[in-house]
Design a protein around this motif. Structure first.
Motif, short mmCIF file in Angstrom:
data_model
loop_
_atom_site.label_atom_id
_atom_site.label_comp_id
_atom_site.label_asym_id
_atom_site.label_seq_id
_atom_site.Cartn_x
_atom_site.Cartn_y
_atom_site.Cartn_z
N GLY A 261 17.19 61.17 35.99
CA GLY A 261 16.77 60.20 37.00
C GLY A 261 17.47 60.42 38.32
N ALA A 262 18.77 60.55 38.26
CA ALA A 262 19.58 60.80 39.45
C ALA A 262 20.80 61.60 39.01
N GLU A 263 21.61 61.97 39.95
CA GLU A 263 22.84 62.69 39.60
C GLU A 263 23.94 62.28 40.56
N LEU A 264 25.17 62.35 40.09
CA LEU A 264 26.30 62.09 40.96
C LEU A 264 26.73 63.37 41.65
N GLY A 265 26.26 64.50 41.15
CA GLY A 265 26.60 65.80 41.70
C GLY A 265 26.47 66.84 40.60
N ILE A 266 26.68 68.10 40.97
CA ILE A 266 26.68 69.20 40.00
C ILE A 266 28.14 69.59 39.77
N SER A 267 28.67 69.27 38.62
CA SER A 267 30.06 69.62 38.34
C SER A 267 30.15 71.10 38.01
N THR A 268 31.05 71.80 38.71
CA THR A 268 31.23 73.24 38.48
C THR A 268 32.55 73.52 37.76
N GLN A 269 33.21 72.46 37.32
CA GLN A 269 34.44 72.65 36.57
C GLN A 269 34.12 72.61 35.07
N LYS A 270 35.13 72.77 34.23
CA LYS A 270 34.89 72.85 32.80
C LYS A 270 35.44 71.65 32.03
N LEU A 271 36.25 70.83 32.68
CA LEU A 271 36.82 69.68 31.99
C LEU A 271 36.02 68.43 32.31
N HIS A 272 35.86 67.61 31.32
CA HIS A 272 35.17 66.32 31.35
C HIS A 272 33.66 66.45 31.49
N ALA A 273 33.19 67.07 32.56
CA ALA A 273 31.74 67.17 32.76
C ALA A 273 31.42 68.51 33.41
N ARG A 274 30.22 69.02 33.13
CA ARG A 274 29.76 70.27 33.75
C ARG A 274 28.26 70.20 33.99
N GLY A 275 27.82 70.73 35.11
CA GLY A 275 26.41 70.71 35.44
C GLY A 275 26.01 69.37 36.06
N PRO A 276 24.68 69.08 36.12
CA PRO A 276 24.23 67.81 36.70
C PRO A 276 24.86 66.63 35.96
N MET A 277 25.44 65.72 36.72
CA MET A 277 26.17 64.60 36.13
C MET A 277 25.31 63.34 36.09
N GLY A 278 24.90 62.97 34.90
CA GLY A 278 24.13 61.75 34.69
C GLY A 278 25.01 60.62 34.19
N LEU A 279 24.40 59.69 33.47
CA LEU A 279 25.11 58.48 33.02
C LEU A 279 26.34 58.79 32.17
N LYS A 280 26.17 59.65 31.18
CA LYS A 280 27.26 59.89 30.24
C LYS A 280 28.48 60.50 30.92
N ALA A 281 28.27 61.26 32.00
CA ALA A 281 29.38 61.89 32.70
C ALA A 281 30.27 60.86 33.39
N LEU A 282 29.77 59.63 33.57
CA LEU A 282 30.55 58.57 34.19
C LEU A 282 31.21 57.66 33.16
N THR A 283 31.29 58.14 31.94
CA THR A 283 31.99 57.41 30.90
C THR A 283 33.11 58.28 30.33
N THR A 284 34.02 57.63 29.64
CA THR A 284 35.08 58.34 28.94
C THR A 284 35.15 57.79 27.52
N ILE A 285 36.17 58.18 26.79
CA ILE A 285 36.28 57.82 25.38
C ILE A 285 37.42 56.83 25.16
N LYS A 286 37.16 55.85 24.33
CA LYS A 286 38.20 54.96 23.84
C LYS A 286 38.14 54.97 22.32
N TYR A 287 39.30 55.00 21.67
CA TYR A 287 39.35 54.94 20.21
C TYR A 287 39.63 53.50 19.78
#
Length: 418
Positions: free
Chosen positions: A383-409
């Protein structure tokens, strides 16, 4: 800019938003869509002023295009928000769950990042894209656009806030715009550790370098796009010239446009005339020593000898480097040396070469027989993107919804001690 006060409001909004259901967040985003429609004439008028100012400042045409809005582009922006609404809310999603030998129940759950800041240039569409993704994923967002789009961004953010205020469960405080165009504000944002959870740069290589080198806040690096097309000796040359034209000419000022065309030497004498005929004077070619004589005989008027500075350079204009290679292996080595790890493409009918290229090229998106212009959140179905991540940690490529979340145990026990 009182960043302490602004971020305090954003954090309070995030705390409210992070607990909202997908239904409530979607209702607020629908209200934003209605507000954008109602304020369309005002948005276009503000954008017209930005474009007029950019032209007066001598801004190149491709960058003017990146700044410009029209009714069709606003419709596309609104459709992007609707696609975000239609997507599954990642917040609360259980990634994994298991029980330990000691009977502790562990769940790995997705949660929002918190207060997100984005520093970006031109592109007023990013204002809406970034907001909608942040809001749906339960984050509040601080927008710091460029002076080139300041009038457009002000009106767009006001329309978004109006839409949120008109919705019973909307959280208007979840979005703020840094309206000052002072570079001091950028430095303040980059040093706001404890106030901002993550910052994203989106724009030129200079902007990204500034953010990455100076930020004390965690950064998700979105990259400039030095994108390559490799035309193999076993390529369909008609397909290759179509993709080259699309990748270079459709919108040369965007990060997924082609900047370099690599040609296998075995087909260079056939492909160069096809390339010059198709581009018909619309692009200035920077040709290497091998290709330059071929271009001279085909289109000397629009060809110059490549300089060392052209290699790995993002032209963002109707200019393109052309370089000859002996093999797919040499093409891979060249790309990995000069690219920005954004998007790369090979044109070939040889499946083994295609898979070798995809396996060995170090980039977020690696294509076979397709244009790099598809590296886009909308084209990927986000739908939209926050940007294209070119790094390898956390997110890579087009950043959608899931890229703006992190993990909690989340761990449930029954009185266990260690």
């Amino acid at each position: 800019m009182n960043l302490q006060q602004i971020c305090g409001g954003l954090h309070a909004a995030y705390e409210t938003l992070s607990l909202q259901s997908a239904q409530k967040k979607n209702a607020a985003l629908k209200s934003v869509i209605n507000s954008l429609k109602k304020n369309q004439a005002e948005i276009l008028a503000a954008n017209e002023l930005d474009v007029k100012n950019a032209k007066a400042n001598g801004t190149p045409a491709p960058l003017i295009d990146r700044l410009s809005l029209n009714e069709a582009r606003i419709d596309s922006i609104i459709q992007g928000v609707q696609t975000v609404i239609d997507q599954t809310d990642p917040v609360g999603e259980v990634e994994h769950g298991w029980k330990t030998p000691g009977n502790l129940e562990i769940r790995q759950v997705r949660v929002p990042l918190g207060v997100v800041a984005i520093i970006y240039e031109s592109r007023p569409n990013v204002t809406v894209d970034a907001f909608s993704l942040a809001y749906k994923s339960g984050n509040s967002i601080l927008l710091r656009g460029s002076s080139a789009a300041i009038n457009s961004n002000k009106v767009i953010v006001n329309a978004i806030k109006q839409g949120l205020a008109e919705c019973a469960d909307g959280v208007p405080g979840a979005i703020e715009l840094a309206e000052s165009t002072s570079h001091d504000d950028v430095n303040e944002i980059l040093c706001a550790r404890g106030l901002i959870d993550v910052v994203l740069p989106r724009g030129s290589a200079k902007l990204i370098k500034t953010v990455v080198e100076n930020a004390k806040v965690p950064v998700i690096e979105t990259g400039s796009g030095v994108c390559h097309l490799y035309v193999d000796d076993e390529a369909d040359l008609e397909m290759a010239v179509n993709i080259a034209e699309n990748g270079k000419i459709q919108r040369p000022g965007v990060c997924n446009a082609l900047e370099t065309i690599l040609i296998n030497k075995r087909i260079a004498d056939k492909f160069v005339p096809m390339l010059t005929a198709r581009f018909s004077g619309r692009v200035k070619f920077h040709a290497d020593e091998y290709c330059f004589p071929l271009f001279q005989s085909a289109d000397s008027e629009h060809t110059v000898k490549a300089a060392d500075s052209d290699y790995g350079f993002e032209f963002l204009d109707y200019e393109c480097l052309v370089h000859a290679v002996d093999s797919v292996e040499e093409a891979i080595e060249y790309i990995n040396t000069h690219n920005t790890k954004h998007s790369e493409s090979i044109i070939t009918n040889n499946r083994a070469k295609a898979r070798l290229f995809q396996s060995c090229v170090d980039a977020a998106c690696v294509y076979v027989n397709a244009s790099t212009r598809f590296t886009d959140g909308g084209e990927f179905g986000f739908g939209a993107e926050l940007g294209i991540s070119t790094q390898k940690l956390h997110a890579r490529g087009p950043m959608g919804l899931k890229a703006l979340t992190t993990i909690k145990y989340l761990i449930d026990g029954e009185g266990q001690i260690r």
